[in-house]
Scaffold this motif. Structure first.
Motif, PDB file in Angstrom:
ATOM      1  N   HIS A  55       3.725 -52.875  -2.264  1.00  0.00           N
ATOM      2  CA  HIS A  55       3.065 -54.121  -2.625  1.00  0.00           C
ATOM      3  C   HIS A  55       3.762 -54.738  -3.833  1.00  0.00           C
ATOM      4  CE1 HIS A  55       0.075 -57.123  -2.237  1.00  0.00           C
ATOM      5  NE2 HIS A  55      -0.513 -56.877  -3.397  1.00  0.00           N
ATOM      6  N   VAL A  56       3.498 -56.038  -4.070  1.00  0.00           N
ATOM      7  CA  VAL A  56       4.319 -56.811  -4.994  1.00  0.00           C
ATOM      8  C   VAL A  56       4.206 -56.371  -6.448  1.00  0.00           C
ATOM      9  CG1 VAL A  56       4.408 -58.840  -3.525  1.00  0.00           C
ATOM     10  CG2 VAL A  56       2.506 -58.595  -5.142  1.00  0.00           C
ATOM     11  N   ASN A  57       3.063 -55.878  -6.876  1.00  0.00           N
ATOM     12  CA  ASN A  57       2.898 -55.553  -8.290  1.00  0.00           C
ATOM     13  C   ASN A  57       3.901 -54.486  -8.729  1.00  0.00           C
ATOM     14  OD1 ASN A  57       1.970 -54.648 -10.837  1.00  0.00           O
ATOM     15  ND2 ASN A  57      -0.115 -55.251 -10.380  1.00  0.00           N
ATOM     16  N   ALA A  58       3.860 -53.321  -8.091  1.00  0.00           N
ATOM     17  CA  ALA A  58       4.774 -52.240  -8.466  1.00  0.00           C
ATOM     18  C   ALA A  58       6.209 -52.547  -8.065  1.00  0.00           C
ATOM     19  CB  ALA A  58       4.317 -50.928  -7.841  1.00  0.00           C
ATOM     20  N   LEU A  59       6.392 -53.215  -6.923  1.00  0.00           N
ATOM     21  CA  LEU A  59       7.736 -53.510  -6.443  1.00  0.00           C
ATOM     22  C   LEU A  59       8.461 -54.471  -7.378  1.00  0.00           C
ATOM     23  CD1 LEU A  59       9.938 -53.400  -4.212  1.00  0.00           C
ATOM     24  CD2 LEU A  59       8.747 -55.319  -3.105  1.00  0.00           C
TER      25      LEU A  59
ATOM     26  N   LEU B 160       7.434 -43.424 -12.115  1.00  0.00           N
ATOM     27  CA  LEU B 160       6.702 -43.789 -10.901  1.00  0.00           C
ATOM     28  C   LEU B 160       5.989 -42.572 -10.339  1.00  0.00           C
ATOM     29  CD1 LEU B 160       6.198 -46.084  -8.751  1.00  0.00           C
ATOM     30  CD2 LEU B 160       8.102 -45.053  -7.477  1.00  0.00           C
ATOM     31  N   PHE B 161       4.674 -42.670 -10.238  1.00  0.00           N
ATOM     32  CA  PHE B 161       3.870 -41.593  -9.674  1.00  0.00           C
ATOM     33  C   PHE B 161       3.643 -41.838  -8.188  1.00  0.00           C
ATOM     34  CE2 PHE B 161       3.152 -40.702 -14.041  1.00  0.00           C
ATOM     35  CZ  PHE B 161       2.737 -39.381 -14.111  1.00  0.00           C
ATOM     36  N   GLU B 162       3.792 -40.786  -7.397  1.00  0.00           N
ATOM     37  CA  GLU B 162       3.553 -40.921  -5.960  1.00  0.00           C
ATOM     38  C   GLU B 162       2.075 -41.162  -5.675  1.00  0.00           C
ATOM     39  OE1 GLU B 162       4.779 -38.688  -1.755  1.00  0.00           O
ATOM     40  OE2 GLU B 162       5.398 -37.862  -3.689  1.00  0.00           O
ATOM     41  N   HIS B 163       1.216 -40.570  -6.489  1.00  0.00           N
ATOM     42  CA  HIS B 163      -0.225 -40.773  -6.359  1.00  0.00           C
ATOM     43  C   HIS B 163      -0.828 -40.882  -7.763  1.00  0.00           C
ATOM     44  CE1 HIS B 163      -0.297 -39.964  -2.062  1.00  0.00           C
ATOM     45  NE2 HIS B 163       0.487 -38.924  -2.288  1.00  0.00           N
ATOM     46  N   PHE B 164      -1.987 -41.516  -7.847  1.00  0.00           N
ATOM     47  CA  PHE B 164      -2.681 -41.610  -9.129  1.00  0.00           C
ATOM     48  C   PHE B 164      -3.218 -40.235  -9.500  1.00  0.00           C
ATOM     49  CE2 PHE B 164      -6.663 -42.382 -11.561  1.00  0.00           C
ATOM     50  CZ  PHE B 164      -6.064 -42.900 -12.710  1.00  0.00           C
ATOM     51  N   ASP B 165      -2.751 -39.712 -10.609  1.00  0.00           N
ATOM     52  CA  ASP B 165      -3.159 -38.400 -11.108  1.00  0.00           C
ATOM     53  C   ASP B 165      -3.392 -38.570 -12.606  1.00  0.00           C
ATOM     54  OD1 ASP B 165      -3.293 -35.801 -12.137  1.00  0.00           O
ATOM     55  OD2 ASP B 165      -1.895 -34.997 -10.658  1.00  0.00           O
ATOM     56  N   LEU B 166      -4.634 -38.821 -12.998  1.00  0.00           N
ATOM     57  CA  LEU B 166      -4.955 -39.189 -14.367  1.00  0.00           C
ATOM     58  C   LEU B 166      -4.489 -38.142 -15.371  1.00  0.00           C
ATOM     59  CD1 LEU B 166      -6.315 -41.073 -16.401  1.00  0.00           C
ATOM     60  CD2 LEU B 166      -8.466 -39.864 -15.963  1.00  0.00           C
TER      61      LEU B 166
ATOM     62  N   LEU C  30       0.986 -47.381  -8.991  1.00  0.00           N
ATOM     63  CA  LEU C  30       0.689 -48.382  -7.967  1.00  0.00           C
ATOM     64  C   LEU C  30       1.752 -48.352  -6.877  1.00  0.00           C
ATOM     65  CD1 LEU C  30      -0.469 -51.368 -10.222  1.00  0.00           C
ATOM     66  CD2 LEU C  30      -1.839 -49.537  -9.195  1.00  0.00           C
ATOM     67  N   PRO C  31       1.414 -48.722  -5.647  1.00  0.00           N
ATOM     68  CA  PRO C  31       2.332 -48.562  -4.508  1.00  0.00           C
ATOM     69  C   PRO C  31       3.451 -49.596  -4.489  1.00  0.00           C
ATOM     70  CG  PRO C  31       0.289 -49.584  -3.776  1.00  0.00           C
ATOM     71  CD  PRO C  31       0.072 -49.199  -5.203  1.00  0.00           C
ATOM     72  N   VAL C  32       4.690 -49.132  -4.287  1.00  0.00           N
ATOM     73  CA  VAL C  32       5.831 -50.046  -4.270  1.00  0.00           C
ATOM     74  C   VAL C  32       5.935 -50.841  -2.973  1.00  0.00           C
ATOM     75  CG1 VAL C  32       7.222 -48.748  -5.922  1.00  0.00           C
ATOM     76  CG2 VAL C  32       7.405 -48.222  -3.481  1.00  0.00           C
TER      77      VAL C  32
ATOM     78  N   ALA D 226       6.807 -46.128   3.685  1.00  0.00           N
ATOM     79  CA  ALA D 226       6.743 -44.936   2.838  1.00  0.00           C
ATOM     80  C   ALA D 226       5.956 -45.250   1.587  1.00  0.00           C
ATOM     81  CB  ALA D 226       8.155 -44.448   2.475  1.00  0.00           C
ATOM     82  N   GLY D 227       5.628 -44.202   0.856  1.00  0.00           N
ATOM     83  CA  GLY D 227       4.918 -44.355  -0.408  1.00  0.00           C
ATOM     84  C   GLY D 227       5.888 -44.404  -1.566  1.00  0.00           C
ATOM     85  N   ASN D 228       5.445 -43.918  -2.731  1.00  0.00           N
ATOM     86  CA  ASN D 228       6.244 -43.983  -3.956  1.00  0.00           C
ATOM     87  C   ASN D 228       7.205 -42.803  -4.053  1.00  0.00           C
ATOM     88  OD1 ASN D 228       4.813 -46.252  -4.524  1.00  0.00           O
ATOM     89  ND2 ASN D 228       3.877 -45.513  -6.403  1.00  0.00           N
ATOM     90  N   THR D 229       8.090 -42.696  -3.073  1.00  0.00           N
ATOM     91  CA  THR D 229       9.081 -41.633  -3.063  1.00  0.00           C
ATOM     92  C   THR D 229      10.408 -42.139  -3.597  1.00  0.00           C
ATOM     93  OG1 THR D 229       9.848 -42.149  -0.819  1.00  0.00           O
ATOM     94  CG2 THR D 229       7.963 -40.651  -1.022  1.00  0.00           C
TER      95      THR D 229
END
Length: 431
Positions: free
Chosen positions: A213-217, A233-239, A209-211, A78-81
């Motif tokens: 992967h190690v950076n956001a997680l 936490l943003f699900e997608h990059f939205d500047l 950033l996606p959870v 899953a993504g950043n949900t």
């Protein structure tokens, strides 16, 4: 004092405090305060206190404890949900090994990676196609409350030096590998980062950033969870949406990759006006900070907004080095602009970084060699690939080349110059 496996520095022999214990302590200490803002598609917002988050985690724990008994690994897809964050923590609290998967990969590639886990996993996914084709468990958070007596509160203690999190990575050679991170390694790195950034309940980390992967997680999520800091936490990059939320949510640290930082630099005036008084800096990692971006950043922001580069790899949990937070502007500017590439900063206390020459000897200052890491954060090894381990004795050979310089205050700052082999990474593969 005792030396742990592949530990470059001595670590206290004080009783190890597990993730479960640390999580329970955080709930007691910070439970009533706002912990999480998850921003989904079209800007939908999900707010949770730590107590509310724990309540949802407990419901999923019961589901895992009653239906996943036959497997040791829970693969999350899953993504950043919000549901993904709940399943991540519930998995670890139930003594399962977490294996976060990249939801952006093709179904065929995901299926191929899962085969490497053997028969010891269950897949949980927010993707209906995965549920239908691979028999994944739907990633949902059931409603209702849980009787505390139903939870397996007396689970046997987990060995902190055995696999805790599995991360798929291309590693330092070219084919997909599975990094085995230990609980001790993960928590050592989390503690290092909490201390380095002096995180507290006054902080709020924001990242798109996606959870998986190690950076956001392990930086944004775990450090927020265990330090009392809030997480946006943003699900997608939205500047534009990020710029609107920074001041409203009193964000203090923004964690990005260089491409995103470049877009912020392009919107420098709008970025400046979007920040609250407590904003501290931008942290960037996962790819080298380009010299041109570093120059543009200093030109546009000066000492008003700093950008701190970090360095690490999944084989050593996450960050092994990062720029200090307390440098004078003169030294900060020097480390960013006066070398061929910006500095990755100093080694975090839980690991040593060494620069090694072709003969295996430690290099002198400004002498280029291979970057090697030793410490409690170094992985157990690649799962099922005994002949592909990048170790030489206690040291992890990263394949990156670089050098160091010593500052007047005695701190050693490192720089990356390139790779021992020219590589391009795409879709998790190295070419």
């Amino acid at each position: 004092m005792t030396l742990l496996r592949r530990t470059g520095r001595e670590i206290s022999s004080e009783r190890f405090k597990s993730f479960r214990e640390r999580f329970d302590d955080a709930v007691v200490q910070f439970g009533s305060q706002g912990f999480l803002l998850q921003v989904g598609m079209q800007g939908r917002e999900c707010h949770r206190t730590l107590v509310e988050f724990k309540s949802d985690v407990d419901v999923v724990r019961v589901l895992i404890g009653t239906t996943f008994d036959a497997v040791s690994i829970v693969a999350t897809h899953a993504g950043n949900t919000y549901a993904h964050l709940v399943w991540i923590v519930a998995t670890l609290l139930e003594n399962k090994i977490l294996c976060p998967m990249n939801p952006g990969e093709t179904l065929e590639r995901t299926e191929s990676k899962l085969l490497s886990l053997g028969d010891s996993y269950r897949l949980v996914s927010g993707d209906e196609a995965m549920v239908q084709r691979l028999g994944a468990e739907p990633m949902v958070v059931p409603g209702g409350d849980v009787d505390a007596t139903v939870l397996k509160m007396e689970l046997p203690p987990r060995d902190p030096d055995m696999p805790f999190i599995l991360i798929f990575t291309s590693g330092t050679t070219g084919y997909s590998k599975v990094v085995q991170q230990t609980e001790r390694g993960v928590l050592t790195n989390v503690d290092d980062l909490i201390r380095h950034h002096q995180l507290s309940s006054r902080d709020r980390i924001c990242t798109p950033l996606p959870v998986f992967h190690v950076n956001a997680l392990e930086f944004s999520f775990f450090c927020s969870l265990l330090s009392g800091s809030g997480l946006v936490l943003f699900e997608h990059f939205d500047l534009l949406r990020i710029l609107k939320i920074l001041r409203r949510e009193s964000v203090t640290i923004l964690s990005l990759i260089p491409q995103m930082a470049h877009l912020l630099a392009q919107e420098s005036e709008r970025f400046k006006t979007s920040l609250g008084d407590g904003f501290r800096y931008v942290v960037t990692a996962a790819a080298p900070l380009p010299p041109a971006l570093a120059r543009d950043w200093v030109l546009k922001f000066g000492d008003q907004i700093r950008i701190l580069q970090g360095y690490g790899l999944s084989e050593a949990v996450n960050f092994s080095a990062t720029m200090p937070t307390d440098l004078s502007f003169e030294v900060y500017r020097h480390l960013l602009l006066d070398f061929q590439r910006p500095s990755i900063g100093v080694a975090l206390p839980g690991n040593d970084i060494l620069v090694i020459d072709e003969k295996g000897q430690v290099c002198a200052a400004k002498q280029t060699g291979e970057i090697c890491i030793r410490g409690a954060n170094v992985m157990l090894g690649y799962r099922g690939q005994k002949d592909a381990q990048p170790f030489a004795g206690e040291m992890l050979h990263t394949g990156d080349t670089g050098f160091y310089v010593d500052l007047q205050d005695g701190r050693r700052c490192f720089f990356i110059t390139g790779r021992k082999k020219d590589v391009i990474k795409t879709l998790g593969e190295t070419i």
